[in-house]
Design an enzyme around this catalytic site. Structure first.
Site, PDB file in Angstrom:
ATOM      1  N   PRO A   9     -67.601  35.232 -33.164  1.00 54.13           N
ATOM      2  CA  PRO A   9     -68.571  35.994 -32.379  1.00 54.13           C
ATOM      3  C   PRO A   9     -69.437  35.141 -31.457  1.00 54.13           C
ATOM      4  O   PRO A   9     -69.905  34.069 -31.840  1.00 54.13           O
ATOM      5  CB  PRO A   9     -69.459  36.637 -33.452  1.00 54.13           C
ATOM      6  CG  PRO A   9     -68.625  36.694 -34.667  1.00 54.13           C
ATOM      7  CD  PRO A   9     -67.671  35.534 -34.595  1.00 54.13           C
ATOM      8  N   ASN A  10     -69.621  35.679 -30.270  1.00 57.21           N
ATOM      9  CA  ASN A  10     -70.512  35.135 -29.237  1.00 57.21           C
ATOM     10  C   ASN A  10     -69.974  33.890 -28.533  1.00 57.21           C
ATOM     11  O   ASN A  10     -70.571  33.425 -27.569  1.00 57.21           O
ATOM     12  CB  ASN A  10     -71.923  34.850 -29.799  1.00 57.21           C
ATOM     13  CG  ASN A  10     -72.565  36.127 -30.312  1.00 57.21           C
ATOM     14  OD1 ASN A  10     -72.685  37.097 -29.568  1.00 57.21           O
ATOM     15  ND2 ASN A  10     -72.935  36.151 -31.579  1.00 57.21           N
ATOM     16  N   ARG A  17     -74.415  31.019 -22.668  1.00 55.70           N
ATOM     17  CA  ARG A  17     -75.178  31.205 -23.899  1.00 55.70           C
ATOM     18  C   ARG A  17     -75.853  29.886 -24.308  1.00 55.70           C
ATOM     19  O   ARG A  17     -75.174  28.905 -24.625  1.00 55.70           O
ATOM     20  CB  ARG A  17     -74.195  31.625 -24.999  1.00 55.70           C
ATOM     21  CG  ARG A  17     -74.783  31.689 -26.365  1.00 55.70           C
ATOM     22  CD  ARG A  17     -73.702  31.813 -27.429  1.00 55.70           C
ATOM     23  NE  ARG A  17     -74.303  31.918 -28.729  1.00 55.70           N
ATOM     24  CZ  ARG A  17     -73.701  31.637 -29.864  1.00 55.70           C
ATOM     25  NH1 ARG A  17     -72.435  31.260 -29.856  1.00 55.70           N
ATOM     26  NH2 ARG A  17     -74.324  31.753 -30.997  1.00 55.70           N
ATOM     27  N   TYR A  22     -75.166  24.640 -26.679  1.00 55.81           N
ATOM     28  CA  TYR A  22     -73.694  24.722 -26.750  1.00 55.81           C
ATOM     29  C   TYR A  22     -72.967  24.112 -25.550  1.00 55.81           C
ATOM     30  O   TYR A  22     -71.739  24.098 -25.531  1.00 55.81           O
ATOM     31  CB  TYR A  22     -73.286  26.197 -26.914  1.00 55.81           C
ATOM     32  CG  TYR A  22     -73.836  26.811 -28.194  1.00 55.81           C
ATOM     33  CD1 TYR A  22     -73.454  26.318 -29.436  1.00 55.81           C
ATOM     34  CD2 TYR A  22     -74.753  27.864 -28.151  1.00 55.81           C
ATOM     35  CE1 TYR A  22     -73.972  26.856 -30.614  1.00 55.81           C
ATOM     36  CE2 TYR A  22     -75.263  28.423 -29.321  1.00 55.81           C
ATOM     37  CZ  TYR A  22     -74.869  27.910 -30.541  1.00 55.81           C
ATOM     38  OH  TYR A  22     -75.379  28.435 -31.707  1.00 55.81           O
ATOM     39  N   ASN A  73     -63.774  27.932 -35.267  1.00 52.62           N
ATOM     40  CA  ASN A  73     -65.223  27.963 -35.108  1.00 52.62           C
ATOM     41  C   ASN A  73     -65.623  29.405 -35.408  1.00 52.62           C
ATOM     42  O   ASN A  73     -65.503  30.272 -34.546  1.00 52.62           O
ATOM     43  CB  ASN A  73     -65.637  27.559 -33.694  1.00 52.62           C
ATOM     44  CG  ASN A  73     -67.153  27.535 -33.556  1.00 52.62           C
ATOM     45  OD1 ASN A  73     -67.873  28.094 -34.389  1.00 52.62           O
ATOM     46  ND2 ASN A  73     -67.640  26.915 -32.499  1.00 52.62           N
ATOM     47  N   ALA A  76     -71.387  32.659 -36.235  1.00 53.63           N
ATOM     48  CA  ALA A  76     -72.313  33.020 -37.318  1.00 53.63           C
ATOM     49  C   ALA A  76     -71.599  33.537 -38.566  1.00 53.63           C
ATOM     50  O   ALA A  76     -72.198  33.546 -39.652  1.00 53.63           O
ATOM     51  CB  ALA A  76     -73.325  34.046 -36.816  1.00 53.63           C
ATOM     52  N   HIS A  79     -71.767  31.592 -41.908  1.00 55.83           N
ATOM     53  CA  HIS A  79     -72.889  31.528 -42.836  1.00 55.83           C
ATOM     54  C   HIS A  79     -72.884  32.649 -43.879  1.00 55.83           C
ATOM     55  O   HIS A  79     -73.665  32.603 -44.816  1.00 55.83           O
ATOM     56  CB  HIS A  79     -74.203  31.520 -42.040  1.00 55.83           C
ATOM     57  CG  HIS A  79     -74.177  30.558 -40.887  1.00 55.83           C
ATOM     58  ND1 HIS A  79     -73.941  29.206 -41.053  1.00 55.83           N
ATOM     59  CD2 HIS A  79     -74.294  30.741 -39.531  1.00 55.83           C
ATOM     60  CE1 HIS A  79     -73.935  28.608 -39.871  1.00 55.83           C
ATOM     61  NE2 HIS A  79     -74.147  29.514 -38.929  1.00 55.83           N
ATOM     62  N   ASP A  86     -62.073  34.488 -47.657  1.00 60.99           N
ATOM     63  CA  ASP A  86     -60.928  34.941 -48.450  1.00 60.99           C
ATOM     64  C   ASP A  86     -59.660  35.039 -47.601  1.00 60.99           C
ATOM     65  O   ASP A  86     -58.557  34.815 -48.109  1.00 60.99           O
ATOM     66  CB  ASP A  86     -61.227  36.306 -49.079  1.00 60.99           C
ATOM     67  CG  ASP A  86     -62.180  36.194 -50.267  1.00 60.99           C
ATOM     68  OD1 ASP A  86     -62.513  35.068 -50.668  1.00 60.99           O
ATOM     69  OD2 ASP A  86     -62.593  37.251 -50.789  1.00 60.99           O
ATOM     70  N   GLU A  97     -62.878  23.601 -40.099  1.00 62.07           N
ATOM     71  CA  GLU A  97     -64.018  24.333 -39.545  1.00 62.07           C
ATOM     72  C   GLU A  97     -64.702  23.439 -38.514  1.00 62.07           C
ATOM     73  O   GLU A  97     -64.929  22.258 -38.789  1.00 62.07           O
ATOM     74  CB  GLU A  97     -64.964  24.641 -40.717  1.00 62.07           C
ATOM     75  CG  GLU A  97     -66.276  25.244 -40.328  1.00 62.07           C
ATOM     76  CD  GLU A  97     -67.240  25.295 -41.532  1.00 62.07           C
ATOM     77  OE1 GLU A  97     -66.820  25.052 -42.693  1.00 62.07           O
ATOM     78  OE2 GLU A  97     -68.414  25.572 -41.297  1.00 62.07           O
ATOM     79  N   HIS A  99     -67.932  23.233 -35.480  1.00 60.10           N
ATOM     80  CA  HIS A  99     -69.111  23.787 -34.796  1.00 60.10           C
ATOM     81  C   HIS A  99     -69.489  22.866 -33.658  1.00 60.10           C
ATOM     82  O   HIS A  99     -69.552  21.641 -33.844  1.00 60.10           O
ATOM     83  CB  HIS A  99     -70.285  23.920 -35.769  1.00 60.10           C
ATOM     84  CG  HIS A  99     -69.943  24.800 -36.924  1.00 60.10           C
ATOM     85  ND1 HIS A  99     -69.940  26.166 -36.823  1.00 60.10           N
ATOM     86  CD2 HIS A  99     -69.519  24.509 -38.181  1.00 60.10           C
ATOM     87  CE1 HIS A  99     -69.552  26.685 -37.980  1.00 60.10           C
ATOM     88  NE2 HIS A  99     -69.275  25.699 -38.812  1.00 60.10           N
ATOM     89  N   SER A 101     -72.424  22.690 -32.262  1.00 57.39           N
ATOM     90  CA  SER A 101     -73.751  22.134 -32.557  1.00 57.39           C
ATOM     91  C   SER A 101     -73.758  21.540 -33.966  1.00 57.39           C
ATOM     92  O   SER A 101     -72.837  21.778 -34.761  1.00 57.39           O
ATOM     93  CB  SER A 101     -74.807  23.239 -32.448  1.00 57.39           C
ATOM     94  OG  SER A 101     -74.597  24.214 -33.464  1.00 57.39           O
ATOM     95  N   ARG A 106     -80.396  22.396 -37.689  1.00 56.96           N
ATOM     96  CA  ARG A 106     -80.949  23.561 -36.988  1.00 56.96           C
ATOM     97  C   ARG A 106     -81.681  24.436 -38.018  1.00 56.96           C
ATOM     98  O   ARG A 106     -82.227  23.914 -38.985  1.00 56.96           O
ATOM     99  CB  ARG A 106     -79.813  24.307 -36.259  1.00 56.96           C
ATOM    100  CG  ARG A 106     -79.137  23.449 -35.171  1.00 56.96           C
ATOM    101  CD  ARG A 106     -78.078  24.214 -34.419  1.00 56.96           C
ATOM    102  NE  ARG A 106     -78.644  25.382 -33.736  1.00 56.96           N
ATOM    103  CZ  ARG A 106     -77.904  26.382 -33.233  1.00 56.96           C
ATOM    104  NH1 ARG A 106     -76.579  26.332 -33.332  1.00 56.96           N
ATOM    105  NH2 ARG A 106     -78.475  27.393 -32.624  1.00 56.96           N
ATOM    106  N   ARG A 110     -78.320  28.159 -41.050  1.00 57.30           N
ATOM    107  CA  ARG A 110     -77.065  27.597 -40.500  1.00 57.30           C
ATOM    108  C   ARG A 110     -76.510  26.471 -41.365  1.00 57.30           C
ATOM    109  O   ARG A 110     -75.379  26.037 -41.193  1.00 57.30           O
ATOM    110  CB  ARG A 110     -77.287  27.084 -39.082  1.00 57.30           C
ATOM    111  CG  ARG A 110     -77.617  28.172 -38.099  1.00 57.30           C
ATOM    112  CD  ARG A 110     -77.633  27.652 -36.672  1.00 57.30           C
ATOM    113  NE  ARG A 110     -78.426  28.521 -35.843  1.00 57.30           N
ATOM    114  CZ  ARG A 110     -77.988  29.636 -35.250  1.00 57.30           C
ATOM    115  NH1 ARG A 110     -76.725  29.994 -35.370  1.00 57.30           N
ATOM    116  NH2 ARG A 110     -78.795  30.375 -34.525  1.00 57.30           N
TER     117      ARG A 110
END
Ligand code: DQA
Length: 142
Positions: A9-10, A17, A22, A73, A76, A79, A86, A97, A99, A101, A106, A110
């Site tokens: 998302p995002n 953004r 980012y 990535n 959110a 978290h 799963d 995984e 990220h 940032s 932060r 997060r």
């Protein structure tokens, strides 16, 4: 070797953004940059982005017989999404995984990743270079 690269998302809004966090590259620019990177020249990469948890899970399910390497990535979803956790475990994806940032420096929420325990590694705070670091982790552990 095939690797799927999933953004949650995002991340479709990269470039506009919070660029101070980012960076100013769009997701398409980052994906093109990854594709053209030296270490990716003999890899079959497939890119996917969705703002929907269910669509990401459906995508992983649809790829489970064809691909078992994943760079993700989760945005959110990192978290709190036990469903995504799963899905990674249940599809037996060898996942890393990533990220853009440094999620450990932060907001407190997060710092927690519910995804980390089903991944080979967690890469943080390297910006777009983090995707390459994640691919390297996969190549080293294949
Ligand atoms: C992010 C970090 C997450 O906390 C955030 O929700 C994102 C982006 C990153 O790439 O730094 O959407 O995953």
């Amino acid at each position: 070797m095939k690797i799927i690269i999933v953004n949650g998302p995002n991340l479709n809004l990269l470039g506009e953004r919070e660029p101070e966090i980012y960076g100013s590259d769009t997701l398409d620019e980052i994906n093109d940059w990854i594709k053209n990177h030296d270490i990716c020249q003999n890899l079959d990469l497939e890119f996917f982005q969705s703002n929907s948890e269910g669509a990401i899970i459906d995508f992983l399910h649809s790829k489970r017989k064809e691909v078992n390497h994943l760079v993700i990535n989760p945005g959110a979803l990192t978290h709190y999404s036990y469903a995504l956790r799963d899905a990674i475990a249940g599809t037996n994806m060898k996942a890393v995984e990533i990220h853009l940032s440094d999620i450990h420096n932060r907001e407190n929420f997060r710092k927690i990743s519910v995804i980390k325990s089903v991944c080979l590694a967690q890469v943080v705070g390297e910006g777009k270079q983090g995707y390459i670091t994640a691919i390297k982790h996969i190549l080293e552990t294949k």
